[in-house]
Design an enzyme around this catalytic site. Structure first.
Site, PDB file in Angstrom:
ATOM      1  N   GLU A  90       0.806  -1.221   0.000  1.00 18.32           N
ATOM      2  CA  GLU A  90       0.000   0.000   0.000  1.00 18.32           C
ATOM      3  C   GLU A  90       0.845   1.280   0.000  1.00 18.32           C
ATOM      4  OE1 GLU A  90      -2.563  -0.591   3.377  1.00 18.32           O
ATOM      5  OE2 GLU A  90      -4.129  -1.480   2.125  1.00 18.32           O
ATOM      6  N   GLU A 118       5.566 -22.461   6.856  1.00 18.51           N
ATOM      7  CA  GLU A 118       6.101 -21.697   7.982  1.00 18.51           C
ATOM      8  C   GLU A 118       7.144 -22.471   8.779  1.00 18.51           C
ATOM      9  OE1 GLU A 118       3.524 -21.860  11.895  1.00 18.51           O
ATOM     10  OE2 GLU A 118       2.237 -21.331  10.202  1.00 18.51           O
TER      11      GLU A 118
END
Length: 310
Positions: A90, A121
């Site tokens: 963003e 992960e």
């Protein structure tokens, strides 16, 4: 071993423990569930507020490294990784930040943004690989609610080994990954309403910290002026209208004047503000902004513009 006995020995991080306030969760009606969730969300806000004195030096460190050509990297898995990628992505449209300056990495790659990638992960090596390009000019932020995510451990270990400044954001005071971090931002969010669902309070607190970090960083780098979004990239009709409104507000112009000036600046809002307020030709305003690293505030203090002329 039961959850209660495990937590008593410290084997479980707080985010994996059961929340005594939500033990009868499935006996509540919908409104009561929503009220409980909202009450617990306030814990996340308080947790983020508590780390602000520790977050401010991280912002300064990141700004220092970006100014000398370095980069900032987020590393996380699952919700934590998605939040990092979201925050990084963003910054370009909001602050016109160049690609590659703040980068989000998620365990399992882009596929993991929309679906779970099995065992991603758990790979220390994947974290090391994703951080392998970092150098002493860079800053790495690991995001892991449990504080024990192997992918994040590998990334911060590699980053620190390369001389990068390393930060961990977790909700676990006993986070093992903290051993690889120069700074541990501990978010005391406690047990989740739904046990182990860290997309809830822990994720909300992470979002608040990341949003605060990146916004404060952009402000420190001169990507705003006053409280105006002057670095916005006008990539659609809505944003073009916004840049016109901002220029009208900042320079006290009417709409036709603002549109005409933006056309002359090629849509560069900061050049337009400086040109109008400083009574400078567009080319000279652009040159002055370059001299002051794109900061409108610093450029306005330069004796070349009208506000400082006798």
């Amino acid at each position: 071993m039961s959850a209660s006995s495990a937590s008593a020995t410290g084997a479980l991080p707080p985010t994996e423990q059961r929340n005594p306030r939500s033990m009868n969760l499935d006996d509540l009606d919908t409104l009561e569930v929503l009220q409980l969730l909202n009450t617990e969300d306030r814990v996340a806000v308080d947790a983020a507020a508590a780390v602000l004195p520790e977050l401010a030096p991280v912002v300064h460190e990141a700004a220092r490294r970006l100014r000398r050509g370095g980069t900032v990297h987020y590393f996380g898995a699952g919700t934590s990784g998605r939040l990092g990628v979201l925050d990084a992505s963003e910054l370009m449209p909001t602050f016109n930040l160049e690609p590659g300056r703040v980068v989000g990495h998620i365990a399992g790659g882009s596929q993991a943004l929309v679906e779970a990638v099995e065992n991603a992960e758990d790979s220390v090596d994947s974290g090391r690989t994703d951080a392998s390009t970092l150098s002493s000019d860079d800053l790495a932020i690991g995001i892991a609610s449990s504080g024990n995510t192997p992918y994040v451990a590998g990334a911060l270990e590699a980053a620190r080994g390369a001389g990068a400044y390393t930060v961990l954001i977790s909700s676990n005071p006993d986070a093992r990954v903290a051993a690889h971090a120069d700074q541990h931002l501990l978010l005391n969010t406690g047990p989740e309403v739904v046990t182990g669902s860290t997309r809830m309070k822990a994720g909300t607190a992470q979002k608040l910290v990341l949003n605060g970090f990146s916004t404060a960083l952009m402000i420190e780098l001169g990507r705003t002026w006053q409280n105006l979004m002057v670095s916005v990239v006008a990539t659609n009709a809505k944003l073009r209208e916004r840049t016109t409104r901002i220029l009208c507000e900042a320079a006290d112009l009417d709409e036709p004047e603002a549109r005409a000036l933006l056309e002359r600046t090629g849509g560069d809002l900061k050049v337009g503000i400086l040109s109008a307020l400083g009574e400078l030709p567009v080319a000279e305003a652009a040159e002055l902004l370059d001299k002051h690293a794109g900061s409108v505030r610093e450029a306005l203090r330069d004796p070349r513009n009208a506000v400082n002329r006798p």
